[in-house]
Design a protein around this motif. Structure first.
Motif, PDB file in Angstrom:
ATOM      1  N   ARG A   1     -10.889   5.934  -8.718  1.00 53.30           N
ATOM      2  CA  ARG A   1     -10.077   5.364 -10.203  1.00 53.30           C
ATOM      3  C   ARG A   1     -10.957   5.707 -11.145  1.00 53.30           C
ATOM      4  O   ARG A   1     -12.369   6.643 -11.676  1.00 53.30           O
ATOM      5  CB  ARG A   1     -11.423   4.059 -10.237  1.00 53.30           C
ATOM      6  CG  ARG A   1     -11.122   3.005 -11.605  1.00 53.30           C
ATOM      7  CD  ARG A   1     -11.722   1.919 -11.055  1.00 53.30           C
ATOM      8  NE  ARG A   1     -11.554   1.323 -12.636  1.00 53.30           N
ATOM      9  CZ  ARG A   1     -11.491   0.240 -13.247  1.00 53.30           C
ATOM     10  NH1 ARG A   1     -11.033  -1.133 -12.392  1.00 53.30           N
ATOM     11  NH2 ARG A   1     -11.607  -0.448 -14.505  1.00 53.30           N
TER      12      ARG A   1
ATOM     13  N   ASN B   1      -3.974  -5.753  -7.855  1.00 54.13           N
ATOM     14  CA  ASN B   1      -5.275  -5.314  -7.964  1.00 54.13           C
ATOM     15  C   ASN B   1      -5.894  -5.262  -6.970  1.00 54.13           C
ATOM     16  O   ASN B   1      -6.521  -4.690  -6.034  1.00 54.13           O
ATOM     17  CB  ASN B   1      -6.119  -6.414  -8.808  1.00 54.13           C
ATOM     18  CG  ASN B   1      -5.582  -5.887 -10.130  1.00 54.13           C
ATOM     19  OD1 ASN B   1      -5.517  -5.127 -10.579  1.00 54.13           O
ATOM     20  ND2 ASN B   1      -5.561  -7.243 -10.633  1.00 54.13           N
ATOM     21  N   GLU B   2      -5.604  -6.031  -5.883  1.00 53.38           N
ATOM     22  CA  GLU B   2      -5.988  -5.944  -4.317  1.00 53.38           C
ATOM     23  C   GLU B   2      -6.064  -5.005  -3.665  1.00 53.38           C
ATOM     24  O   GLU B   2      -6.525  -4.021  -2.906  1.00 53.38           O
ATOM     25  CB  GLU B   2      -5.256  -7.230  -3.856  1.00 53.38           C
ATOM     26  CG  GLU B   2      -5.432  -7.486  -2.376  1.00 53.38           C
ATOM     27  CD  GLU B   2      -4.750  -7.945  -1.272  1.00 53.38           C
ATOM     28  OE1 GLU B   2      -3.997  -7.952   0.014  1.00 53.38           O
ATOM     29  OE2 GLU B   2      -4.583  -9.413  -2.041  1.00 53.38           O
ATOM     30  N   ARG B   3      -4.376  -4.561  -3.510  1.00 52.11           N
ATOM     31  CA  ARG B   3      -4.170  -2.956  -3.014  1.00 52.11           C
ATOM     32  C   ARG B   3      -4.493  -1.904  -3.365  1.00 52.11           C
ATOM     33  O   ARG B   3      -5.527  -0.873  -2.686  1.00 52.11           O
ATOM     34  CB  ARG B   3      -3.157  -2.625  -2.806  1.00 52.11           C
ATOM     35  CG  ARG B   3      -1.993  -4.161  -2.044  1.00 52.11           C
ATOM     36  CD  ARG B   3      -2.073  -3.775  -1.074  1.00 52.11           C
ATOM     37  NE  ARG B   3      -3.195  -4.544  -0.123  1.00 52.11           N
ATOM     38  CZ  ARG B   3      -3.866  -4.593   1.391  1.00 52.11           C
ATOM     39  NH1 ARG B   3      -3.540  -3.571   1.925  1.00 52.11           N
ATOM     40  NH2 ARG B   3      -4.623  -5.304   1.447  1.00 52.11           N
TER      41      ARG B   3
ATOM     42  N   ARG C   1      -7.402  -2.022  -4.894  1.00 56.81           N
ATOM     43  CA  ARG C   1      -9.304  -2.230  -4.020  1.00 56.81           C
ATOM     44  C   ARG C   1      -9.671  -1.450  -2.284  1.00 56.81           C
ATOM     45  O   ARG C   1      -9.911  -1.031  -2.081  1.00 56.81           O
ATOM     46  CB  ARG C   1      -9.450  -3.655  -4.216  1.00 56.81           C
ATOM     47  CG  ARG C   1     -10.747  -4.193  -5.917  1.00 56.81           C
ATOM     48  CD  ARG C   1     -10.967  -5.420  -5.494  1.00 56.81           C
ATOM     49  NE  ARG C   1      -9.780  -6.019  -5.318  1.00 56.81           N
ATOM     50  CZ  ARG C   1      -9.475  -7.253  -6.308  1.00 56.81           C
ATOM     51  NH1 ARG C   1      -9.045  -6.734  -7.452  1.00 56.81           N
ATOM     52  NH2 ARG C   1      -8.869  -8.296  -5.135  1.00 56.81           N
ATOM     53  N   ARG C   2      -8.552  -1.933  -2.036  1.00 55.72           N
ATOM     54  CA  ARG C   2      -8.775  -1.993  -0.619  1.00 55.72           C
ATOM     55  C   ARG C   2      -8.476  -0.117  -0.722  1.00 55.72           C
ATOM     56  O   ARG C   2      -8.769   0.493   0.737  1.00 55.72           O
ATOM     57  CB  ARG C   2      -7.631  -2.487   0.365  1.00 55.72           C
ATOM     58  CG  ARG C   2      -7.547  -4.074   0.564  1.00 55.72           C
ATOM     59  CD  ARG C   2      -9.046  -4.549   0.955  1.00 55.72           C
ATOM     60  NE  ARG C   2      -8.641  -3.590   2.495  1.00 55.72           N
ATOM     61  CZ  ARG C   2      -9.537  -3.418   3.247  1.00 55.72           C
ATOM     62  NH1 ARG C   2     -10.643  -3.391   3.030  1.00 55.72           N
ATOM     63  NH2 ARG C   2      -9.836  -3.509   4.323  1.00 55.72           N
TER      64      ARG C   2
ATOM     65  N   LEU D   1      -9.147   2.194  -2.293  1.00 59.88           N
ATOM     66  CA  LEU D   1     -10.749   2.509  -3.246  1.00 59.88           C
ATOM     67  C   LEU D   1     -11.622   2.755  -1.881  1.00 59.88           C
ATOM     68  O   LEU D   1     -12.005   3.591  -1.453  1.00 59.88           O
ATOM     69  CB  LEU D   1     -11.072   2.255  -3.871  1.00 59.88           C
ATOM     70  CG  LEU D   1     -10.260   2.090  -5.449  1.00 59.88           C
ATOM     71  CD1 LEU D   1     -10.616   1.252  -6.839  1.00 59.88           C
ATOM     72  CD2 LEU D   1     -10.764   4.059  -6.137  1.00 59.88           C
ATOM     73  N   GLU D   2     -11.517   1.306  -1.051  1.00 57.92           N
ATOM     74  CA  GLU D   2     -12.454   1.064  -0.720  1.00 57.92           C
ATOM     75  C   GLU D   2     -11.855   2.227   1.110  1.00 57.92           C
ATOM     76  O   GLU D   2     -13.712   3.288   1.506  1.00 57.92           O
ATOM     77  CB  GLU D   2     -13.028  -0.189   0.710  1.00 57.92           C
ATOM     78  CG  GLU D   2     -13.269  -1.021  -0.699  1.00 57.92           C
ATOM     79  CD  GLU D   2     -13.076  -2.496  -0.188  1.00 57.92           C
ATOM     80  OE1 GLU D   2     -12.407  -3.117   0.513  1.00 57.92           O
ATOM     81  OE2 GLU D   2     -13.472  -3.676  -1.337  1.00 57.92           O
TER      82      GLU D   2
ATOM     83  N   SER E   1       0.119  -1.145   0.437  1.00 56.60           N
ATOM     84  CA  SER E   1       0.216  -0.041   0.152  1.00 56.60           C
ATOM     85  C   SER E   1       0.854   1.452  -0.201  1.00 56.60           C
ATOM     86  O   SER E   1       0.514   2.520  -0.844  1.00 56.60           O
ATOM     87  CB  SER E   1      -1.174   0.218   1.255  1.00 56.60           C
ATOM     88  OG  SER E   1      -2.255  -0.921   0.626  1.00 56.60           O
TER      89      SER E   1
ATOM     90  N   TYR F   1      -5.377   5.498 -11.875  1.00 57.88           N
ATOM     91  CA  TYR F   1      -5.803   6.103 -10.630  1.00 57.88           C
ATOM     92  C   TYR F   1      -4.909   7.107  -9.724  1.00 57.88           C
ATOM     93  O   TYR F   1      -3.767   7.466 -10.146  1.00 57.88           O
ATOM     94  CB  TYR F   1      -5.626   4.989  -9.556  1.00 57.88           C
ATOM     95  CG  TYR F   1      -6.431   3.219  -9.406  1.00 57.88           C
ATOM     96  CD1 TYR F   1      -6.865   3.293  -8.882  1.00 57.88           C
ATOM     97  CD2 TYR F   1      -5.632   3.025 -11.063  1.00 57.88           C
ATOM     98  CE1 TYR F   1      -8.088   2.265  -9.429  1.00 57.88           C
ATOM     99  CE2 TYR F   1      -6.518   1.424 -11.135  1.00 57.88           C
ATOM    100  CZ  TYR F   1      -7.773   0.444 -10.286  1.00 57.88           C
ATOM    101  OH  TYR F   1      -8.372  -0.524 -10.787  1.00 57.88           O
TER     102      TYR F   1
END
Length: 113
Positions: A70, A56-58, A60-61, A63-64, A26, A83
């Motif tokens: 995005r 992609n996981e990072r 997403r996190r 973003l959340e 991150s 991003y």
């Protein structure tokens, strides 16, 4: 007088924060975004050792958590995604840079001994 323990709400907030900013990837993603690397493929090449899955996981996190946004810049035939840091992401990037400077300073002091 301080409370004898963290409340459940405080513990959950810390856990959530640790999941987002406590991950080495991150910090690397935030740092890359701050330097203007905004496309997923370029991020993957810019950050040595990160896999597509982890990136992609990072993303997403982040973003959340509201640290990045995005932007889908679709053209007629291609999908173009970027991003960017939110104001909160910019603040985090500044903190990460301060931590990096502190580490560099600490390393220099330790090496001088």
């Amino acid at each position: 007088m301080p409370t004898p323990h963290l409340s459940l709400k405080e513990r959950n907030a810390y856990r959530s924060l640790e999941d987002v900013v406590g991950c080495k990837w991150s910090a690397a993603v935030v740092g890359a975004l701050q330097r203007g690397v905004v496309r997923p493929g370029k991020l993957e090449r810019y950050i040595p050792g990160i896999s597509t899955k982890i990136l992609n996981e990072r993303l997403r996190r982040l973003l959340e958590y509201g640290l990045i946004v995005r932007r889908d810049l679709s053209e007629a035939t291609t999908l173009h995604v970027e991003y960017h840091l939110t104001p909160a992401g910019e603040r985090l990037a500044g903190i990460i840079e301060q931590l990096h400077a502190l580490q560099t300073e600490h390393d220099a002091t330790r090496d001088a001994k």
